[in-house]
Design a protein around this motif. Structure first.
Motif, PDB file in Angstrom:
ATOM      1  N   VAL A  91      65.078  -3.119  52.724  1.00 52.96           N
ATOM      2  CA  VAL A  91      64.209  -1.968  52.968  1.00 52.96           C
ATOM      3  C   VAL A  91      63.578  -2.105  54.347  1.00 52.96           C
ATOM      4  O   VAL A  91      63.075  -3.184  54.717  1.00 52.96           O
ATOM      5  CB  VAL A  91      63.117  -1.866  51.885  1.00 52.96           C
ATOM      6  CG1 VAL A  91      62.213  -0.662  52.150  1.00 52.96           C
ATOM      7  CG2 VAL A  91      63.740  -1.776  50.493  1.00 52.96           C
ATOM      8  N   PHE A  92      63.581  -1.004  55.095  1.00 56.78           N
ATOM      9  CA  PHE A  92      63.010  -0.976  56.444  1.00 56.78           C
ATOM     10  C   PHE A  92      61.993   0.156  56.516  1.00 56.78           C
ATOM     11  O   PHE A  92      62.353   1.335  56.528  1.00 56.78           O
ATOM     12  CB  PHE A  92      64.109  -0.779  57.491  1.00 56.78           C
ATOM     13  CG  PHE A  92      65.160  -1.849  57.452  1.00 56.78           C
ATOM     14  CD1 PHE A  92      65.028  -2.997  58.212  1.00 56.78           C
ATOM     15  CD2 PHE A  92      66.273  -1.723  56.620  1.00 56.78           C
ATOM     16  CE1 PHE A  92      65.983  -4.002  58.166  1.00 56.78           C
ATOM     17  CE2 PHE A  92      67.233  -2.719  56.560  1.00 56.78           C
ATOM     18  CZ  PHE A  92      67.084  -3.866  57.326  1.00 56.78           C
ATOM     19  N   LEU A  93      60.724  -0.203  56.527  1.00 54.43           N
ATOM     20  CA  LEU A  93      59.661   0.789  56.643  1.00 54.43           C
ATOM     21  C   LEU A  93      59.232   0.864  58.101  1.00 54.43           C
ATOM     22  O   LEU A  93      58.841  -0.144  58.695  1.00 54.43           O
ATOM     23  CB  LEU A  93      58.476   0.434  55.756  1.00 54.43           C
ATOM     24  CG  LEU A  93      57.371   1.493  55.719  1.00 54.43           C
ATOM     25  CD1 LEU A  93      56.816   1.651  54.306  1.00 54.43           C
ATOM     26  CD2 LEU A  93      56.225   1.171  56.678  1.00 54.43           C
ATOM     27  N   GLY A 100      60.869  -8.528  45.270  1.00 53.75           N
ATOM     28  CA  GLY A 100      61.978  -7.592  45.147  1.00 53.75           C
ATOM     29  C   GLY A 100      62.864  -7.606  46.373  1.00 53.75           C
ATOM     30  O   GLY A 100      63.067  -8.664  46.997  1.00 53.75           O
ATOM     31  N   LEU A 101      63.396  -6.463  46.763  1.00 51.07           N
ATOM     32  CA  LEU A 101      64.269  -6.386  47.930  1.00 51.07           C
ATOM     33  C   LEU A 101      63.518  -6.806  49.191  1.00 51.07           C
ATOM     34  O   LEU A 101      62.304  -6.579  49.304  1.00 51.07           O
ATOM     35  CB  LEU A 101      64.797  -4.964  48.110  1.00 51.07           C
ATOM     36  CG  LEU A 101      65.673  -4.386  46.991  1.00 51.07           C
ATOM     37  CD1 LEU A 101      66.139  -2.976  47.376  1.00 51.07           C
ATOM     38  CD2 LEU A 101      66.869  -5.281  46.713  1.00 51.07           C
ATOM     39  N   PRO A 102      64.211  -7.417  50.159  1.00 49.79           N
ATOM     40  CA  PRO A 102      63.550  -7.795  51.409  1.00 49.79           C
ATOM     41  C   PRO A 102      63.000  -6.562  52.127  1.00 49.79           C
ATOM     42  O   PRO A 102      63.644  -5.506  52.161  1.00 49.79           O
ATOM     43  CB  PRO A 102      64.675  -8.444  52.222  1.00 49.79           C
ATOM     44  CG  PRO A 102      65.703  -8.833  51.218  1.00 49.79           C
ATOM     45  CD  PRO A 102      65.629  -7.828  50.125  1.00 49.79           C
ATOM     46  N   LEU A 103      61.823  -6.705  52.703  1.00 45.56           N
ATOM     47  CA  LEU A 103      61.175  -5.606  53.426  1.00 45.56           C
ATOM     48  C   LEU A 103      60.904  -6.007  54.865  1.00 45.56           C
ATOM     49  O   LEU A 103      60.377  -7.095  55.132  1.00 45.56           O
ATOM     50  CB  LEU A 103      59.844  -5.226  52.766  1.00 45.56           C
ATOM     51  CG  LEU A 103      58.985  -4.210  53.542  1.00 45.56           C
ATOM     52  CD1 LEU A 103      59.633  -2.825  53.521  1.00 45.56           C
ATOM     53  CD2 LEU A 103      57.561  -4.152  52.975  1.00 45.56           C
ATOM     54  N   THR A 104      61.269  -5.129  55.794  1.00 43.16           N
ATOM     55  CA  THR A 104      60.919  -5.283  57.207  1.00 43.16           C
ATOM     56  C   THR A 104      60.044  -4.104  57.599  1.00 43.16           C
ATOM     57  O   THR A 104      60.402  -2.949  57.356  1.00 43.16           O
ATOM     58  CB  THR A 104      62.175  -5.298  58.098  1.00 43.16           C
ATOM     59  OG1 THR A 104      62.997  -6.407  57.735  1.00 43.16           O
ATOM     60  CG2 THR A 104      61.794  -5.409  59.568  1.00 43.16           C
ATOM     61  N   VAL A 105      58.889  -4.394  58.179  1.00 41.80           N
ATOM     62  CA  VAL A 105      57.985  -3.353  58.662  1.00 41.80           C
ATOM     63  C   VAL A 105      57.956  -3.417  60.177  1.00 41.80           C
ATOM     64  O   VAL A 105      57.769  -4.489  60.755  1.00 41.80           O
ATOM     65  CB  VAL A 105      56.559  -3.533  58.106  1.00 41.80           C
ATOM     66  CG1 VAL A 105      55.628  -2.458  58.664  1.00 41.80           C
ATOM     67  CG2 VAL A 105      56.572  -3.487  56.581  1.00 41.80           C
ATOM     68  N   SER A 106      58.172  -2.280  60.820  1.00 38.46           N
ATOM     69  CA  SER A 106      58.178  -2.251  62.279  1.00 38.46           C
ATOM     70  C   SER A 106      57.513  -0.977  62.772  1.00 38.46           C
ATOM     71  O   SER A 106      57.297  -0.033  62.002  1.00 38.46           O
ATOM     72  CB  SER A 106      59.616  -2.326  62.810  1.00 38.46           C
ATOM     73  OG  SER A 106      60.345  -1.196  62.374  1.00 38.46           O
ATOM     74  N   ALA A 107      57.183  -0.972  64.063  1.00 38.35           N
ATOM     75  CA  ALA A 107      56.530   0.181  64.678  1.00 38.35           C
ATOM     76  C   ALA A 107      57.192   0.444  66.035  1.00 38.35           C
ATOM     77  O   ALA A 107      57.073  -0.383  66.943  1.00 38.35           O
ATOM     78  CB  ALA A 107      55.043  -0.086  64.853  1.00 38.35           C
ATOM     79  N   GLY A 135      51.271   0.121  57.665  1.00 38.90           N
ATOM     80  CA  GLY A 135      52.139  -1.032  57.841  1.00 38.90           C
ATOM     81  C   GLY A 135      51.603  -2.280  57.159  1.00 38.90           C
ATOM     82  O   GLY A 135      52.352  -2.999  56.472  1.00 38.90           O
ATOM     83  N   ALA A 136      50.321  -2.554  57.337  1.00 38.62           N
ATOM     84  CA  ALA A 136      49.726  -3.740  56.715  1.00 38.62           C
ATOM     85  C   ALA A 136      49.757  -3.632  55.196  1.00 38.62           C
ATOM     86  O   ALA A 136      50.015  -4.624  54.492  1.00 38.62           O
ATOM     87  CB  ALA A 136      48.291  -3.913  57.212  1.00 38.62           C
ATOM     88  N   LEU A 137      49.502  -2.449  54.673  1.00 32.52           N
ATOM     89  CA  LEU A 137      49.548  -2.260  53.230  1.00 32.52           C
ATOM     90  C   LEU A 137      50.957  -2.499  52.701  1.00 32.52           C
ATOM     91  O   LEU A 137      51.136  -3.121  51.644  1.00 32.52           O
ATOM     92  CB  LEU A 137      49.090  -0.843  52.877  1.00 32.52           C
ATOM     93  CG  LEU A 137      49.217  -0.449  51.406  1.00 32.52           C
ATOM     94  CD1 LEU A 137      48.387  -1.379  50.520  1.00 32.52           C
ATOM     95  CD2 LEU A 137      48.790   1.006  51.196  1.00 32.52           C
ATOM     96  N   ARG A 180      54.072   7.760  58.228  1.00 32.03           N
ATOM     97  CA  ARG A 180      52.946   8.016  59.121  1.00 32.03           C
ATOM     98  C   ARG A 180      51.731   8.356  58.256  1.00 32.03           C
ATOM     99  O   ARG A 180      51.697   9.370  57.575  1.00 32.03           O
ATOM    100  CB  ARG A 180      53.261   9.163  60.071  1.00 32.03           C
ATOM    101  CG  ARG A 180      52.121   9.517  61.040  1.00 32.03           C
ATOM    102  CD  ARG A 180      52.579  10.562  62.043  1.00 32.03           C
ATOM    103  NE  ARG A 180      51.517  11.090  62.881  1.00 32.03           N
ATOM    104  CZ  ARG A 180      51.062  10.526  63.999  1.00 32.03           C
ATOM    105  NH1 ARG A 180      51.608   9.385  64.413  1.00 32.03           N
ATOM    106  NH2 ARG A 180      50.096  11.068  64.712  1.00 32.03           N
ATOM    107  N   ASP A 181      50.754   7.463  58.282  1.00 35.29           N
ATOM    108  CA  ASP A 181      49.518   7.634  57.508  1.00 35.29           C
ATOM    109  C   ASP A 181      49.822   7.887  56.030  1.00 35.29           C
ATOM    110  O   ASP A 181      49.431   8.903  55.454  1.00 35.29           O
ATOM    111  CB  ASP A 181      48.678   8.779  58.090  1.00 35.29           C
ATOM    112  CG  ASP A 181      48.129   8.451  59.460  1.00 35.29           C
ATOM    113  OD1 ASP A 181      47.927   7.256  59.756  1.00 35.29           O
ATOM    114  OD2 ASP A 181      47.903   9.385  60.256  1.00 35.29           O
TER     115      ASP A 181
END
Length: 382
Positions: free
Chosen positions: A72-74, A96-103, A84-86, A48-49
């Motif tokens: 990785v799950f952010l 590197g490792l796969p990243l999933t960003v969700s909200a 999230g965009a960053l 968060r921020d």
């Protein structure tokens, strides 16, 4: 007055010998060996921020040299600074490792924001990876490339359900040097690592910045639903795993660091005071006992020494000086761990006074309706 000085000295003798040797800093990851098969891992990062610290932390997780499958799950918990965009841009640039960003949106009633994000991240990890282990780590925590590998090897070798490392916090500014080592020292005094790590122990604790959790143990303990209201989520998590029959381990980190800066005293004050009264279960009598205990243990020794020298009381001065010497001696290993000058050890009573005031302020803010406030949210007592 001499009996007060004697009481303080006796308290320090007990703390030195009878409180799990809390002052020692040699509790590190247990002996480990590589497993025959590396289990799958889901790395969950509630954020968060956190745009200010992500460039220093997220690439270290994406760059983990882990022999098994890991993703990785952010979870972006309502950020307003483009967290999230960053994260997506960092992943695209670094790989590197796969990243999933969700909200997941705002937390439901009864949930803290962090645990709501953890719940969402754990669910995504189950869908995508079916992980045997979950690494719960904060957005300000940077890991050396072999951190995940070492954590999993330790958990497998020692048959542990939860492995947690107290990340090495940043100590750059004057206030960080004064307050941060004492924060870890006091935590260890409250939850001696050796007591936590004994099989069948009653003491349970974890450090929320770095927790490797076996998924089966999490499900058995009902995590995170069972702790959804917890402000001090790491200790509550460890207790839930322990109650569910799981084995837990807690120690200091060598290769896990917090990159969050605390350049001004106000930020450190808020870090401590937001949860201090919750640690006392919002009970006024526990607050009173804590204040009196801190005064006896940390403030009486220098006061007794000065009063004895000024008033010609050699016994009082000797009692105060001996208690202060034992106190300072127990603080030396933590200063050494943080690379701080050893002459700062006698300043511990002043730092303890600050923590006493932070604890009182935490109670005051609670009764004003602003307790457990963090990043724009305030959580009531459960």
């Amino acid at each position: 007055m001499e009996w007060v000085g004697a009481g303080s000295l006796l308290a320090w003798v007990w703390l030195l010998l009878g409180q799990g040797f809390f002052w020692r800093t040699d509790v590190r990851l247990p002996d480990r060996r590589d497993p025959e098969r590396w289990p799958s891992v889901g790395v969950v990062i509630p954020a968060r921020d956190e745009a200010a610290v992500l460039p220093d932390s997220l690439p270290s997780l994406l760059g983990q040299k882990y022999p098994g499958r890991a993703e990785v799950f952010l979870v972006d918990d309502g950020s307003t600074d483009g967290t999230g965009a960053l994260a997506r841009r960092l992943a695209a640039a670094r790989g590197g490792l796969p990243l999933t960003v969700s909200a997941p949106g705002e937390p439901e009633p009864g949930w803290t924001g962090k645990l709501w994000a953890v719940r969402h991240g754990m669910a995504l990890a189950r869908e995508r990876v079916a992980p045997e282990y979950l690494l719960l780590t904060d957005a300000d925590i940077a890991h050396e490339p072999d951190s995940l590998r070492e954590l999993v090897a330790a958990a497998r070798s020692a048959e542990l359900d939860l492995v947690s490392q107290m990340a090495r916090l940043r100590v750059v500014t004057f206030w960080e040097r004064l307050i941060v080592p004492a924060f870890v020292y006091f935590f260890g005094q409250l939850y001696p690592f050796r007591w936590v790590n004994r099989p069948g122990a009653r003491t349970a604790a974890a450090a929320g910045g770095c927790v490797l959790l076996r998924r089966e143990a999490a499900e058995r303990a009902g995590i995170p639903e069972a702790i959804r209201h917890a402000v001090i989520d790491d200790v509550t998590l460890a207790r839930a795993v322990q109650r569910g029959g799981g084995r837990i381990w807690l120690g200091l980190a060598d290769r896990v660091d917090s990159v969050r800066p605390y350049p001004r005293p106000g930020a450190l004050w808020r870090m401590v005071s937001r949860s201090a009264y919750a640690q006392l279960r919002h009970r006024p009598l526990l607050l009173l006992g804590t204040v009196l205990g801190l005064a006896l243990v940390y403030l009486v020794p220098p006061v007794a020494l000065v009063a004895g020298l000024a008033g010609g009381g050699p016994v009082l001065a000797a009692l105060g000086g001996a208690a202060w010497a034992v106190m300072s001696g127990t603080y030396l290993p933590m200063l050494r761990y943080y690379g701080q000058p050893l002459w700062a050890a006698p300043l511990l009573p002043f730092t303890a006074l600050l923590y006493l005031l932070m604890t009182v302020d935490s109670a005051v803010q609670h009764y004003r309706g602003r307790g457990a406030a963090w990043k724009g949210r305030t959580y009531p007592a459960p």
